[in-house]
Design an enzyme around this catalytic site. Structure first.
Site, PDB file in Angstrom:
ATOM      1  N   ASP A  59       0.818  -1.211   0.000  1.00  0.00           N
ATOM      2  CA  ASP A  59       0.000   0.000   0.000  1.00  0.00           C
ATOM      3  C   ASP A  59       0.854   1.264   0.000  1.00  0.00           C
ATOM      4  OD1 ASP A  59      -2.551   1.231   0.005  1.00  0.00           O
ATOM      5  OD2 ASP A  59      -2.420   1.608   2.160  1.00  0.00           O
ATOM      6  N   SER A 112      -7.297   5.411  -0.384  1.00  0.00           N
ATOM      7  CA  SER A 112      -7.473   4.099  -1.002  1.00  0.00           C
ATOM      8  C   SER A 112      -8.931   3.676  -0.871  1.00  0.00           C
ATOM      9  CB  SER A 112      -6.576   3.065  -0.321  1.00  0.00           C
ATOM     10  OG  SER A 112      -5.217   3.435  -0.387  1.00  0.00           O
ATOM     11  N   GLN A 122      -4.996  -1.429  -7.226  1.00  0.00           N
ATOM     12  CA  GLN A 122      -5.694  -0.574  -6.260  1.00  0.00           C
ATOM     13  C   GLN A 122      -6.362   0.583  -6.982  1.00  0.00           C
ATOM     14  OE1 GLN A 122      -3.890   2.493  -3.315  1.00  0.00           O
ATOM     15  NE2 GLN A 122      -4.099   0.628  -2.093  1.00  0.00           N
TER      16      GLN A 122
END
Length: 294
Positions: free
Chosen positions: A210, A234, A284
């Site tokens: 991430d 996110s 993502q």
């Protein structure tokens, strides 16, 4: 005897954060490190949720994929409860669903699938041809050369001790408002030893996956996640674990953003070992919008 919080290294603190407290069958409690963040880092929630799921799976099965949604910001001042649903235990595959809860409301959902090790077809894309990490600026050099006049939020990001060291191959996007190709290569490395346990190593990979990812979607627009006029977060996260890898050396995180539209940006990532093995793939989508004027 475990070391006190004051004397732990950043990696020791991360490993402590991933040591969840079992409360009941299928129910675990996790905490957040006290680092002054206003919300819980998404990679931490991914990693803790994966540890919780692994806590209900036999030692002969390993995660091969996860799919997750961030639905509310996490509060770093209170614990996170991870409730695991044992969806299926099959002959070769195991499926788990995890809900992370704070203040009585879900903040995160994840489904993960685990698989027995099996032999089969084997191919992969090649690793990009980039300079090795030894030829790049270390974080201390980046701070000395570029951060003296940088905005406070950028300085704080680079000056904060972290369990994962970053060595970007390209630095132009940090220094220029030029619109660039939405691609990025970053060498990443654990700053301390990670135990030789595949389930824990997968959790650390989930944590670092991430980092820097959503930045890439902004390169084509001459801005970055450090722009205080942007709202960036996110929305979801997917990850596929292809091959086991000891986290004792640098990994190359190769990223590209195929699309941004509708206040959302999509970014893909590939994690390679130094020898060129494709370890994991990531995707993502994140929120990227201009904040409303005051």
């Amino acid at each position: 005897m475990s070391r006190s919080v004051e004397t732990r290294s950043p990696m020791e603190e991360l490993l402590s954060t991933l040591d969840l407290e079992p409360l009941e069958v299928n129910l675990f409690r996790g905490r957040s490190p006290k680092v002054g963040w206003q919300r819980v880092f998404g990679g931490q929630v991914i990693a803790q949720a994966l540890v919780a799921a692994c806590g209900t799976v036999g030692n002969d099965r390993f995660v091969h994929s996860l799919h997750a949604y961030f639905v509310r910001p996490g509060d770093p001042t209170v614990p996170i409860l991870y409730d695991v649903d044992r969806v299926r235990d099959g002959a070769a595959f195991t499926t788990r669903r995890v809900i992370a809860v704070q203040h009585g409301r879900p903040i995160f959902f994840m489904t993960a699938s685990f698989h027995l090790d099996e032999a089969g077809f084997d191919h992969q894309i090649p690793m990009p041809n980039v300079p090795p990490p030894e030829e790049l600026l270390v974080e201390e050099q980046i701070r000395e050369r570029f951060l003296a006049q940088a905005p406070k939020n950028i300085r704080e990001y680079w000056e904060r001790p972290r369990p994962i060291e970053l060595r970007p191959v390209e630095l132009t996007h940090y220094l220029s408002p030029e619109k660039l190709l939405p691609t990025q290569n970053v060498w990443v490395r654990a700053t301390g030893p990670v135990p030789d346990a595949r389930q824990l190593q997968a959790a650390v990979l989930g944590y670092l996956s991430d980092m820097t990812l959503l930045d890439t979607a902004l390169f084509a627009h001459g801005t970055s996640v450090f722009d205080r006029t942007l709202q960036v977060a996110s929305l979801d996260h997917a990850m596929w674990f292809h091959r086991p890898c000891a986290l004792d050396d640098w990994l190359l995180y190769a990223q590209d953003s195929p699309s941004a539209s509708g206040a959302r940006g999509l970014t893909r990532g590939s994690l390679f070992s130094r020898s060129g093995e494709l370890i994991a793939s990531v995707a993502q989508e994140g929120l990227i919008r201009k904040k409303a004027a005051d």
